[in-house]
Design a protein around this motif. Structure first.
Motif, PDB file in Angstrom:
ATOM      1  N   THR A   3       0.804  -1.321   0.025  1.00 19.41           N
ATOM      2  CA  THR A   3      -0.151   0.027  -0.297  1.00 19.41           C
ATOM      3  C   THR A   3       1.091   1.305   0.047  1.00 19.41           C
ATOM      4  O   THR A   3       0.160   2.347  -0.223  1.00 19.41           O
ATOM      5  CB  THR A   3      -0.940   0.045   1.118  1.00 19.41           C
ATOM      6  OG1 THR A   3      -0.036   0.336   2.398  1.00 19.41           O
ATOM      7  CG2 THR A   3      -1.971  -1.294   1.383  1.00 19.41           C
ATOM      8  N   GLU A  80       7.676  -2.585   4.687  1.00 17.09           N
ATOM      9  CA  GLU A  80       6.379  -2.848   4.744  1.00 17.09           C
ATOM     10  C   GLU A  80       6.144  -4.310   4.181  1.00 17.09           C
ATOM     11  O   GLU A  80       6.837  -4.983   3.279  1.00 17.09           O
ATOM     12  CB  GLU A  80       5.617  -2.064   3.488  1.00 17.09           C
ATOM     13  CG  GLU A  80       4.024  -2.171   3.664  1.00 17.09           C
ATOM     14  CD  GLU A  80       3.447  -1.405   2.510  1.00 17.09           C
ATOM     15  OE1 GLU A  80       2.066  -1.716   2.476  1.00 17.09           O
ATOM     16  OE2 GLU A  80       3.860  -0.622   1.955  1.00 17.09           O
ATOM     17  N   LEU A  83       0.180  -6.562   1.511  1.00 18.78           N
ATOM     18  CA  LEU A  83      -1.225  -6.218   2.047  1.00 18.78           C
ATOM     19  C   LEU A  83      -1.892  -7.605   1.720  1.00 18.78           C
ATOM     20  O   LEU A  83      -1.779  -8.598   1.298  1.00 18.78           O
ATOM     21  CB  LEU A  83      -1.814  -5.250   0.678  1.00 18.78           C
ATOM     22  CG  LEU A  83      -3.213  -5.207   0.728  1.00 18.78           C
ATOM     23  CD1 LEU A  83      -3.800  -4.114   1.816  1.00 18.78           C
ATOM     24  CD2 LEU A  83      -3.773  -4.537  -0.471  1.00 18.78           C
ATOM     25  N   VAL A  89      -7.144  -0.250   1.954  1.00 22.39           N
ATOM     26  CA  VAL A  89      -5.892   0.140   1.132  1.00 22.39           C
ATOM     27  C   VAL A  89      -5.719   1.809   1.523  1.00 22.39           C
ATOM     28  O   VAL A  89      -6.541   2.625   0.955  1.00 22.39           O
ATOM     29  CB  VAL A  89      -6.102  -0.041  -0.186  1.00 22.39           C
ATOM     30  CG1 VAL A  89      -4.764   0.481  -0.927  1.00 22.39           C
ATOM     31  CG2 VAL A  89      -6.183  -1.370  -0.687  1.00 22.39           C
ATOM     32  N   GLY A  91      -2.965   3.683   1.111  1.00 20.83           N
ATOM     33  CA  GLY A  91      -2.157   4.283   0.377  1.00 20.83           C
ATOM     34  C   GLY A  91      -2.507   4.330  -0.939  1.00 20.83           C
ATOM     35  O   GLY A  91      -3.620   4.641  -1.243  1.00 20.83           O
ATOM     36  N   HIS A  92      -1.811   3.763  -1.911  1.00 20.48           N
ATOM     37  CA  HIS A  92      -2.313   3.382  -3.278  1.00 20.48           C
ATOM     38  C   HIS A  92      -1.590   1.957  -3.670  1.00 20.48           C
ATOM     39  O   HIS A  92      -0.946   1.540  -2.839  1.00 20.48           O
ATOM     40  CB  HIS A  92      -2.036   4.335  -4.214  1.00 20.48           C
ATOM     41  CG  HIS A  92      -0.483   4.506  -4.696  1.00 20.48           C
ATOM     42  ND1 HIS A  92       0.444   5.258  -3.984  1.00 20.48           N
ATOM     43  CD2 HIS A  92       0.094   3.951  -5.724  1.00 20.48           C
ATOM     44  CE1 HIS A  92       1.593   5.054  -4.558  1.00 20.48           C
ATOM     45  NE2 HIS A  92       1.480   4.309  -5.768  1.00 20.48           N
ATOM     46  N   LEU A  93      -2.145   1.323  -4.597  1.00 23.95           N
ATOM     47  CA  LEU A  93      -1.688  -0.156  -4.959  1.00 23.95           C
ATOM     48  C   LEU A  93      -0.111   0.109  -5.337  1.00 23.95           C
ATOM     49  O   LEU A  93       0.125   0.703  -6.498  1.00 23.95           O
ATOM     50  CB  LEU A  93      -2.578  -0.833  -6.057  1.00 23.95           C
ATOM     51  CG  LEU A  93      -3.892  -0.981  -5.427  1.00 23.95           C
ATOM     52  CD1 LEU A  93      -4.767  -1.590  -6.625  1.00 23.95           C
ATOM     53  CD2 LEU A  93      -3.944  -1.933  -4.379  1.00 23.95           C
ATOM     54  N   SER A 134      -0.650   9.527  -7.784  1.00 17.03           N
ATOM     55  CA  SER A 134       0.462   8.823  -7.041  1.00 17.03           C
ATOM     56  C   SER A 134       1.598   8.406  -7.503  1.00 17.03           C
ATOM     57  O   SER A 134       1.620   8.151  -8.733  1.00 17.03           O
ATOM     58  CB  SER A 134      -0.545   7.567  -6.462  1.00 17.03           C
ATOM     59  OG  SER A 134      -1.817   7.754  -6.038  1.00 17.03           O
ATOM     60  N   SER A 141       3.872   5.692  -0.320  1.00 18.18           N
ATOM     61  CA  SER A 141       2.814   6.527  -1.329  1.00 18.18           C
ATOM     62  C   SER A 141       2.791   7.869  -1.073  1.00 18.18           C
ATOM     63  O   SER A 141       2.473   8.259   0.053  1.00 18.18           O
ATOM     64  CB  SER A 141       1.464   5.599  -0.793  1.00 18.18           C
ATOM     65  OG  SER A 141       0.450   6.114  -1.475  1.00 18.18           O
TER      66      SER A 141
END
Length: 197
Positions: A3, A80, A83, A89, A91-93, A134, A141
């Motif tokens: 994320t 990290e 996921l 989620v 943040g972003h993918l 992003s 992120s």
């Protein structure tokens, strides 16, 4: 899949040839041999686990495409875990598949926040950036706040400065960049469609 929300900052214990050893706490708890961990945004496989550290092998492609080869003992890295399906989620993918390396142009404090300016290696990476879009910088992120040719700016809030390595960046330092996954797919689709007759 990640994320871009950094769970902890680890410490590089050694980079011996292609073997990277990182001291960790949080991500260590459920990291077994074969597990994936994002290290400065690069998805790496745990090949060995110690009491307080994880070890990873860096292949030639990883050393060529990322800034991990610049690391030395004592350097800090963003960590990290992947996921989990069904999790939020925030943040972003982020895939952990670095698209290229950028260079820090400046990190300028703005009150309690900071403005980070990064230059892409070339127009090929910059093509994937859009205002308010992003981007992952060393796995974090972030939102693009300004674009200027092959350079972009992002604002770092106090939380990001405190919980990641980004507040320690210096001009000239190389960082891993992963562009927005959706943008990459759209770009590829349009490129292929443009070749149709």
């Amino acid at each position: 899949m990640f994320t871009g929300l950094i769970e902890e900052v680890g410490e590089v214990l050694a980079l011996d040839g292609s073997r990277l050893a990182v001291r960790a706490r949080t991500v260590l708890t459920d990291a077994t041999d074969g597990a994936s961990i994002a290290v400065n945004g690069v998805c790496l496989t745990v090949v060995d686990r110690g009491v307080d550290q994880l070890r990873f092998d860096l292949g030639p492609e990883t050393l060529t495409r990322t800034a991990l080869g610049d690391l030395g003992a004592g350097d800090r890295v963003n960590l990290e875990r992947p996921l989990r399906l069904g999790a939020l989620v925030g943040g972003h993918l982020v895939q952990g598949h670095v698209d290229g390396v950028g260079t820090v142009a400046a990190l300028v404090r703005d009150g309690e926040a900071a403005r980070l300016r990064v230059e892409c290696q070339g127009e090929q990476l910059a093509a994937f950036l859009i205002p308010q879009g992003s981007v992952a910088v060393d796995g974090t992120s972030l939102t693009v706040t300004a674009l200027d040719g092959v350079a972009f700016e992002i604002m770092l809030i106090p939380h990001t400065l405190a919980q990641t390595t980004l507040g320690r960046l210096k001009a000239g330092q190389r960082v891993n960049l992963e562009m927005d996954m959706i943008g990459k797919y759209v770009h590829r689709f349009l490129a292929l469609r443009g070749g149709e007759r």
